[in-house]
Design a protein around this motif. Structure first.
Motif, short mmCIF file in Angstrom:
data_model
loop_
_atom_site.label_atom_id
_atom_site.label_comp_id
_atom_site.label_asym_id
_atom_site.label_seq_id
_atom_site.Cartn_x
_atom_site.Cartn_y
_atom_site.Cartn_z
N LYS A 69 0.81 -1.21 0.00
CA LYS A 69 0.00 0.00 0.00
C LYS A 69 0.85 1.27 0.00
CE LYS A 69 -3.81 -2.20 2.53
NZ LYS A 69 -4.63 -2.18 3.78
N ARG A 70 2.13 1.16 0.42
CA ARG A 70 3.01 2.33 0.48
C ARG A 70 3.93 2.43 -0.73
NH1 ARG A 70 6.05 2.91 5.95
NH2 ARG A 70 5.84 5.13 5.44
N ALA A 71 3.87 1.46 -1.62
CA ALA A 71 4.73 1.48 -2.81
C ALA A 71 4.35 2.64 -3.72
CB ALA A 71 4.60 0.16 -3.56
N PRO A 72 5.31 3.42 -4.18
CA PRO A 72 5.00 4.56 -5.06
C PRO A 72 4.51 4.08 -6.42
CG PRO A 72 7.37 4.22 -4.91
CD PRO A 72 6.76 3.30 -3.91
N ARG A 73 3.49 4.74 -6.93
CA ARG A 73 2.92 4.37 -8.23
C ARG A 73 2.89 5.54 -9.21
NH1 ARG A 73 0.36 1.42 -4.33
NH2 ARG A 73 0.20 -0.82 -4.71
N THR A 74 3.07 6.74 -8.69
CA THR A 74 3.05 7.92 -9.55
C THR A 74 4.34 8.70 -9.38
OG1 THR A 74 2.09 9.39 -7.87
CG2 THR A 74 0.55 8.08 -9.21
N GLU A 75 4.58 9.63 -10.30
CA GLU A 75 5.77 10.47 -10.19
C GLU A 75 5.73 11.31 -8.92
OE1 GLU A 75 7.99 14.13 -12.57
OE2 GLU A 75 6.78 12.69 -13.69
N ALA A 76 4.55 11.77 -8.55
CA ALA A 76 4.42 12.58 -7.34
C ALA A 76 4.79 11.76 -6.10
CB ALA A 76 3.00 13.12 -7.21
N ASP A 77 4.34 10.50 -6.05
CA ASP A 77 4.70 9.62 -4.93
C ASP A 77 6.21 9.43 -4.88
OD1 ASP A 77 2.01 9.25 -4.33
OD2 ASP A 77 1.87 7.34 -5.42
N ALA A 78 6.78 9.15 -6.05
CA ALA A 78 8.21 8.88 -6.12
C ALA A 78 9.04 10.10 -5.76
CB ALA A 78 8.57 8.40 -7.53
N ARG A 79 8.59 11.26 -6.19
CA ARG A 79 9.32 12.49 -5.88
C ARG A 79 9.35 12.73 -4.37
NH1 ARG A 79 8.41 17.90 -4.84
NH2 ARG A 79 9.96 19.33 -5.76
N ARG A 80 8.21 12.54 -3.72
CA ARG A 80 8.16 12.73 -2.27
C ARG A 80 9.13 11.79 -1.57
NH1 ARG A 80 6.44 10.07 1.71
NH2 ARG A 80 5.38 8.53 0.41
N ILE A 81 9.14 10.52 -1.98
CA ILE A 81 10.02 9.54 -1.35
C ILE A 81 11.48 9.86 -1.64
CG2 ILE A 81 10.76 7.13 -1.46
CD1 ILE A 81 7.80 6.37 -1.78
N ALA A 82 11.80 10.18 -2.89
CA ALA A 82 13.20 10.45 -3.25
C ALA A 82 13.77 11.62 -2.46
CB ALA A 82 13.32 10.71 -4.74
N LEU A 103 20.59 20.35 -5.92
CA LEU A 103 19.82 19.21 -6.43
C LEU A 103 19.86 19.19 -7.95
CD1 LEU A 103 16.65 19.24 -4.13
CD2 LEU A 103 18.71 17.82 -3.90
N SER A 104 19.87 17.98 -8.51
CA SER A 104 19.86 17.82 -9.95
C SER A 104 18.51 18.21 -10.54
CB SER A 104 20.17 16.37 -10.31
OG SER A 104 19.19 15.49 -9.76
N ASP A 105 18.51 18.50 -11.82
CA ASP A 105 17.27 18.77 -12.53
C ASP A 105 16.40 17.51 -12.52
OD1 ASP A 105 15.62 18.69 -15.21
OD2 ASP A 105 16.09 20.80 -14.86
N PRO A 106 15.08 17.65 -12.34
CA PRO A 106 14.21 16.46 -12.27
C PRO A 106 14.29 15.57 -13.51
CG PRO A 106 13.04 18.38 -11.48
CD PRO A 106 14.33 18.88 -12.05
#
Length: 281
Positions: A69-82, A103-106
């Motif tokens: 349930k906590r696995a990232p599935r969207t870019e927004a989820d992944a960005r928050r985690i990263a 920070l590097s460019d997205p």
């Protein structure tokens, strides 16, 4: 598991490309057994024997249970985690500061070309988000500028992250000498990967390390190069150090060691990734 306890245990021995790098502090408070620190004896009685500490049992499984349930599935989820996971200068040590840009460019995604030169490519569809944080220790007298970086990549699936690890190993085999940019290159690269339980890796699903020689036209002589990378589920984390005058991987009487800071930054990200993805008790 308590985060501080996990960090202390992991810092004691982290697999980095087949080498066990120690660091992050020993936990020794400088006192002798039974709280005595003056070295004095009492009379002619022999000091009581101190039992040797019981070795910690070797882990048989990774201390990480992912929560789907906590696995990232969207870019927004992944960005928050990263951004929550990536190690800034505080994770490396007290002397490190942010570089500019920090920070590097997205959309930044480096690709090793057929000519063994690193180029800017397009982020693959298997990657939800990736970020690199750049830090350094400024020059000070005989010490040159020590530049380091931490990278977090969040993939769509665990299999995608596994392929990234395999590809990183292949790059060093294909190109033992690589051009980073104009005036900078690395040579004599060797790499080694170890899944959990192999070669001392008890902190991550998978781990690898690269070592080589760093050459910079603006810096006299050869310096060291070290890349450590680990995988936790669908997330990979990596730290890199490009050596500078006055530094070495291990501390010597004339140089400052960089391995403790690099290991600490890596372990910090491993634990942050676990905290973001694991089942919460």
């Amino acid at each position: 598991m308590n985060r501080d306890r996990r960090l202390r245990r992991a810092c004691c021995a982290v697999l980095v490309g087949g080498l066990v790098a120690t660091g992050c502090g020993s936990g020794d408070d400088g006192k002798r057994p039974h709280g005595r620190n003056d070295g004095a004896s009492t009379g002619t009685s022999a000091a009581p024997a101190t039992a040797a500490p019981t070795p910690a049992p070797t882990p048989t499984a990774l201390d990480f249970v992912p929560d789907p349930k906590r696995a990232p599935r969207t870019e927004a989820d992944a960005r928050r985690i990263a951004l929550a996971v990536v190690a800034g200068p505080d994770a490396w040590g007290p002397d490190y500061v942010k570089r500019t840009p920090y920070l590097s460019d997205p959309e930044y995604w480096p690709v090793l070309g057929a000519n063994c030169s690193w180029e800017t490519g397009s982020r693959p569809s298997t990657v939800l988000y990736s970020v690199t944080a750049y830090s350094e220790i400024p020059a000070d007298g005989a010490l040159g500028v020590l530049r380091v970086a931490s990278t977090v990549t969040v993939h769509r699936t665990e299999a995608d992250a596994d392929w990234e690890m395999a590809g990183t190993l292949e790059e060093a085999l294909r190109c033992p000498e690589q051009r980073l940019r104009d005036g900078e290159r690395i040579a004599g690269l060797i790499s080694l990967g170890n899944p959990f339980g192999i070669g001392g890796n008890y902190t991550a699903t998978d781990a690898l390390g690269e070592r080589g020689v760093y050459l910079n036209d603006a810096v006299k002589g050869e310096q060291f190069y070290g890349w450590y990378q680990s995988r936790i589920g669908q997330v990979t984390v990596a730290t890199v150090v490009k050596g500078a005058p006055g530094y070495s991987e291990e501390q010597t009487s004339t140089t400052v060691g960089t391995v403790p800071g690099q290991v600490q930054a890596l372990v910090t990200m491993i634990n942050r990734a676990k905290d973001e993805l694991e089942v919460q008790s």
